[in-house]
Design a protein around this motif. Structure first.
Motif, PDB file in Angstrom:
ATOM      1  N   MET A   1      31.974  34.397  40.322  1.00 39.34           N
ATOM      2  CA  MET A   1      31.466  35.768  40.268  1.00 39.34           C
ATOM      3  C   MET A   1      32.314  36.712  41.129  1.00 39.34           C
ATOM      4  SD  MET A   1      27.698  37.249  41.317  1.00 39.34           S
ATOM      5  CE  MET A   1      26.870  36.174  40.151  1.00 39.34           C
ATOM      6  N   THR A   2      32.669  36.225  42.318  1.00 38.42           N
ATOM      7  CA  THR A   2      33.473  37.059  43.212  1.00 38.42           C
ATOM      8  C   THR A   2      34.818  37.379  42.587  1.00 38.42           C
ATOM      9  OG1 THR A   2      32.408  36.013  45.119  1.00 38.42           O
ATOM     10  CG2 THR A   2      34.448  37.219  45.519  1.00 38.42           C
ATOM     11  N   ARG A   3      35.448  36.361  41.947  1.00 36.47           N
ATOM     12  CA  ARG A   3      36.743  36.582  41.307  1.00 36.47           C
ATOM     13  C   ARG A   3      36.617  37.606  40.179  1.00 36.47           C
ATOM     14  NH1 ARG A   3      39.688  31.280  39.360  1.00 36.47           N
ATOM     15  NH2 ARG A   3      39.440  30.916  41.618  1.00 36.47           N
ATOM     16  N   PHE A   4      35.527  37.532  39.443  1.00 36.66           N
ATOM     17  CA  PHE A   4      35.310  38.471  38.349  1.00 36.66           C
ATOM     18  C   PHE A   4      35.159  39.899  38.878  1.00 36.66           C
ATOM     19  CE2 PHE A   4      32.486  40.945  35.643  1.00 36.66           C
ATOM     20  CZ  PHE A   4      33.089  40.817  34.404  1.00 36.66           C
ATOM     21  N   ILE A   5      34.411  40.039  39.986  1.00 40.44           N
ATOM     22  CA  ILE A   5      34.181  41.376  40.557  1.00 40.44           C
ATOM     23  C   ILE A   5      35.490  42.010  41.015  1.00 40.44           C
ATOM     24  CG2 ILE A   5      33.129  42.592  42.503  1.00 40.44           C
ATOM     25  CD1 ILE A   5      30.764  40.651  42.275  1.00 40.44           C
ATOM     26  N   PHE A   6      36.295  41.278  41.766  1.00 45.48           N
ATOM     27  CA  PHE A   6      37.546  41.844  42.277  1.00 45.48           C
ATOM     28  C   PHE A   6      38.557  42.053  41.161  1.00 45.48           C
ATOM     29  CE2 PHE A   6      35.838  40.232  46.300  1.00 45.48           C
ATOM     30  CZ  PHE A   6      36.037  41.337  47.098  1.00 45.48           C
ATOM     31  N   SER A   7      38.516  41.217  40.146  1.00 45.74           N
ATOM     32  CA  SER A   7      39.382  41.437  39.000  1.00 45.74           C
ATOM     33  C   SER A   7      39.006  42.720  38.275  1.00 45.74           C
ATOM     34  CB  SER A   7      39.284  40.238  38.046  1.00 45.74           C
ATOM     35  OG  SER A   7      40.036  40.470  36.875  1.00 45.74           O
ATOM     36  N   ASP A   8      37.720  42.963  38.164  1.00 49.11           N
ATOM     37  CA  ASP A   8      37.244  44.184  37.510  1.00 49.11           C
ATOM     38  C   ASP A   8      37.624  45.419  38.324  1.00 49.11           C
ATOM     39  OD1 ASP A   8      35.958  45.120  35.210  1.00 49.11           O
ATOM     40  OD2 ASP A   8      34.101  45.488  36.310  1.00 49.11           O
ATOM     41  N   LEU A   9      37.514  45.333  39.656  1.00 41.95           N
ATOM     42  CA  LEU A   9      37.876  46.464  40.511  1.00 41.95           C
ATOM     43  C   LEU A   9      39.370  46.749  40.457  1.00 41.95           C
ATOM     44  CD1 LEU A   9      35.655  45.807  43.685  1.00 41.95           C
ATOM     45  CD2 LEU A   9      35.300  47.526  41.902  1.00 41.95           C
ATOM     46  N   ARG A  10      40.196  45.688  40.362  1.00 40.21           N
ATOM     47  CA  ARG A  10      41.640  45.903  40.251  1.00 40.21           C
ATOM     48  C   ARG A  10      41.984  46.568  38.921  1.00 40.21           C
ATOM     49  NH1 ARG A  10      42.071  40.761  42.681  1.00 40.21           N
ATOM     50  NH2 ARG A  10      42.311  39.796  40.625  1.00 40.21           N
ATOM     51  N   ARG A  11      41.271  46.203  37.887  1.00 38.52           N
ATOM     52  CA  ARG A  11      41.535  46.789  36.571  1.00 38.52           C
ATOM     53  C   ARG A  11      41.183  48.275  36.555  1.00 38.52           C
ATOM     54  NH1 ARG A  11      38.499  47.439  31.975  1.00 38.52           N
ATOM     55  NH2 ARG A  11      36.704  46.420  32.969  1.00 38.52           N
ATOM     56  N   LEU A  12      40.181  48.633  37.313  1.00 41.27           N
ATOM     57  CA  LEU A  12      39.737  50.029  37.377  1.00 41.27           C
ATOM     58  C   LEU A  12      40.097  50.639  38.737  1.00 41.27           C
ATOM     59  CD1 LEU A  12      36.186  49.369  35.879  1.00 41.27           C
ATOM     60  CD2 LEU A  12      38.166  50.274  34.657  1.00 41.27           C
ATOM     61  N   TRP A  13      41.280  50.346  39.226  1.00 38.21           N
ATOM     62  CA  TRP A  13      41.648  50.705  40.588  1.00 38.21           C
ATOM     63  C   TRP A  13      41.685  52.214  40.829  1.00 38.21           C
ATOM     64  CZ3 TRP A  13      45.884  53.660  41.771  1.00 38.21           C
ATOM     65  CH2 TRP A  13      46.835  53.835  40.752  1.00 38.21           C
ATOM     66  N   LEU A  14      42.119  52.993  39.842  1.00 42.89           N
ATOM     67  CA  LEU A  14      42.243  54.432  40.062  1.00 42.89           C
ATOM     68  C   LEU A  14      40.872  55.077  40.252  1.00 42.89           C
ATOM     69  CD1 LEU A  14      44.086  56.846  40.293  1.00 42.89           C
ATOM     70  CD2 LEU A  14      43.970  57.132  37.797  1.00 42.89           C
ATOM     71  N   GLY A  15      39.947  54.757  39.360  1.00 41.68           N
ATOM     72  CA  GLY A  15      38.599  55.298  39.513  1.00 41.68           C
ATOM     73  C   GLY A  15      37.933  54.804  40.785  1.00 41.68           C
ATOM     74  N   SER A  16      38.169  53.546  41.110  1.00 39.08           N
ATOM     75  CA  SER A  16      37.592  52.989  42.335  1.00 39.08           C
ATOM     76  C   SER A  16      38.139  53.700  43.566  1.00 39.08           C
ATOM     77  CB  SER A  16      37.893  51.484  42.419  1.00 39.08           C
ATOM     78  OG  SER A  16      37.352  50.793  41.310  1.00 39.08           O
ATOM     79  N   LEU A  17      39.437  54.006  43.539  1.00 37.17           N
ATOM     80  CA  LEU A  17      40.057  54.684  44.675  1.00 37.17           C
ATOM     81  C   LEU A  17      39.476  56.083  44.866  1.00 37.17           C
ATOM     82  CD1 LEU A  17      42.236  54.727  46.877  1.00 37.17           C
ATOM     83  CD2 LEU A  17      43.843  55.596  45.154  1.00 37.17           C
ATOM     84  N   VAL A  18      39.252  56.790  43.769  1.00 45.65           N
ATOM     85  CA  VAL A  18      38.675  58.134  43.858  1.00 45.65           C
ATOM     86  C   VAL A  18      37.277  58.082  44.464  1.00 45.65           C
ATOM     87  CG1 VAL A  18      37.852  60.100  42.503  1.00 45.65           C
ATOM     88  CG2 VAL A  18      40.054  59.054  41.959  1.00 45.65           C
ATOM     89  N   VAL A  19      36.472  57.126  44.029  1.00 43.61           N
ATOM     90  CA  VAL A  19      35.124  56.984  44.564  1.00 43.61           C
ATOM     91  C   VAL A  19      35.167  56.674  46.060  1.00 43.61           C
ATOM     92  CG1 VAL A  19      33.046  55.561  44.505  1.00 43.61           C
ATOM     93  CG2 VAL A  19      34.097  56.305  42.369  1.00 43.61           C
ATOM     94  N   VAL A  20      36.041  55.760  46.455  1.00 41.38           N
ATOM     95  CA  VAL A  20      36.149  55.390  47.874  1.00 41.38           C
ATOM     96  C   VAL A  20      36.564  56.588  48.721  1.00 41.38           C
ATOM     97  CG1 VAL A  20      37.476  54.007  49.521  1.00 41.38           C
ATOM     98  CG2 VAL A  20      36.588  52.947  47.446  1.00 41.38           C
ATOM     99  N   LEU A  21      37.544  57.366  48.262  1.00 42.18           N
ATOM    100  CA  LEU A  21      38.024  58.509  49.035  1.00 42.18           C
ATOM    101  C   LEU A  21      36.976  59.609  49.131  1.00 42.18           C
ATOM    102  CD1 LEU A  21      41.744  58.792  47.883  1.00 42.18           C
ATOM    103  CD2 LEU A  21      40.849  57.867  50.020  1.00 42.18           C
ATOM    104  N   LEU A  22      36.239  59.838  48.048  1.00 44.86           N
ATOM    105  CA  LEU A  22      35.166  60.836  48.094  1.00 44.86           C
ATOM    106  C   LEU A  22      34.142  60.475  49.162  1.00 44.86           C
ATOM    107  CD1 LEU A  22      34.431  61.673  44.335  1.00 44.86           C
ATOM    108  CD2 LEU A  22      35.187  63.266  46.106  1.00 44.86           C
TER     109      LEU A  22
END
Length: 419
Positions: A1-22
């Motif tokens: 499950m953990t591998r799946f979560i981080f793989s999904d976050l890497r695939r959506l890295w740009l959107g994830s980065l925007v959310v983190v910075l906000l």
């Protein structure tokens, strides 16, 4: 499950980065306001704590404190000079030191005072205390070498102040750091200040010593300068002929003496204040400003939380087919709930961590800039009560991340695959 979560976050890295910075910037605003306000309170309290009692002419208590303790240039009325003699000979007083303002050099204020203040304000790791009219002692933050000659400028050079040619002070000593505005000051015998500005025995002159003139005002117009012998010895036996003074710093022998002295010198042409009491009133004003800034920070955090929630809900809608595929492959509802909740919580947690780091860095930068200008050391740091704030934010984040996770939890696999 953990591998799946981080793989999904890497695939959506740009959107994830925007959310983190906000989230990081919204959190940093609140952290910086809290840390900076606390540092200002602690720094100013420690700076004022070195002085027990300040005596001046009737007027603004706040202005008297800012000018005499924090060395902020401002107009102060003069009190009779015989007050200094009374305080110096009072058995309840350990020492009393006059303070005179008006001159500067390279952005450093030149303060006229006595050897008593220099000896009791700080240690002298370099050189010695001034003993002649043409000698000076500098604070720890003054970047001038011993032996350097200081030619005082009336007021601020940036405002077109006139340089005194009658006397140049030679630096004889450097004080140890005090964490106060006095670290950026050049201390000289007050007798020399009086002589340079033509202060007579009645305490009056064409130039009101201890005041800051408006830009462009010629304080020396119609005013005769007196020559000063730089080798003249200092006489600190104050008499009724002592010129007028803007402020006197007093060290009472006991706490009881301090309260009696304040009572005795409140009225009849004088005003006595405890710096701590005046700061308490200033802190009330700072508290109001902090509440306004904190409200702005909370508002920004709420807007960011709403935006993150909206984006996440939209993101869950776009991932309906992926969620349906997971369910069709046998993933239980609880697994889908945990996956979606963890992904969002990880992003929010990263944003909060970065926000605390950004806020701490901003507070450190602002404190250094303020300390460089004022000389007051501002201690920036977290305290134990901040842990409660972190826990509250983490709990709120967990609840916030639960909303889109429940939305994904309730989706039907068949409906998701047909979408």
């Amino acid at each position: 499950m953990t591998r799946f979560i981080f793989s999904d976050l890497r695939r959506l890295w740009l959107g994830s980065l925007v959310v983190v910075l906000l989230i990081a910037f919204a959190t940093a605003l609140g952290v910086a306001v809290t840390l900076q306000e606390r540092a200002l309170r602690l720094g100013s309290a420690r700076a004022a704590d070195r002085f027990d009692l300040v005596v001046g002419a009737p007027g603004s208590e706040t202005q008297l404190l800012l000018s005499s303790v924090f060395l902020q240039p401002s107009p102060l009325p003069l009190m009779s000079g015989d007050v200094l003699g009374k305080l110096a000979s009072d058995p309840r007083v350990s020492w009393a030191a006059p303070v005179g303002f008006g001159d500067s050099f390279s952005g450093y204020p030149i303060v006229g005072t006595s050897m008593a203040l220099v000896n009791n304000l700080s240690a002298m790791p370099e050189g010695r205390v001034f003993s002649k009219a043409g000698e000076a002692v500098i604070g720890a933050a003054v970047t001038l070498p011993l032996g350097y000659e200081v030619k005082p400028t009336h007021g601020l050079a940036a405002l077109g102040g006139e340089t005194h040619t009658e006397l140049a002070y030679r630096i004889t000593g450097r004080m140890a750091p005090t964490g106060t505005s006095w670290d950026r000051a050049i201390l000289v015998p007050i007798q020399s200040v009086w002589s340079l500005h033509g202060m007579g025995g009645d305490g009056h002159s064409a130039e009101a010593e201890g005041t800051a003139e408006e830009p462009g005002h010629d304080a020396h117009a119609g005013h005769a300068h007196a020559s000063v012998d730089p080798d003249a010895p200092i006489d600190e036996h104050w008499t009724v002929q002592t010129p007028g003074l803007p402020a006197i710093l007093v060290k009472p022998k006991t706490i009881a003496d301090a309260y009696k002295l304040r009572q005795d010198f409140r009225g009849n042409g004088t005003l006595a204040v405890f710096p701590g009491e005046v700061l308490t009133n200033l802190y009330g004003t700072l508290g109001d400003a902090k509440r306004v800034l904190s409200a702005v920070a909370v508002g920004a955090q709420i807007l960011v939380a709403a935006a993150v929630l909206m984006v996440t809900v939209m993101h869950i809608g776009q991932r309906r087919r992926q969620i349906g595929a997971l369910r069709a492959l046998g993933a239980p509802q609880s697994a889908v709930l945990v996956i979606v909740w963890l992904e969002l919580f990880i992003l929010i947690a990263l944003g909060i961590i970065l926000g605390f780091a950004f806020g701490y860095g901003a507070a450190i930068l602002l404190s250094r800039l303020f300390s460089g200008e004022s000389g007051i050391a501002l201690p920036v740091g977290f305290i134990r009560s901040d842990l409660a704030s972190v826990a509250a934010i983490a709990l709120f984040s967990a609840v916030l991340a639960l909303a889109p996770a429940l939305l994904a939890y309730r989706q039907s696999p068949a409906a998701a695959l047909r979408a």
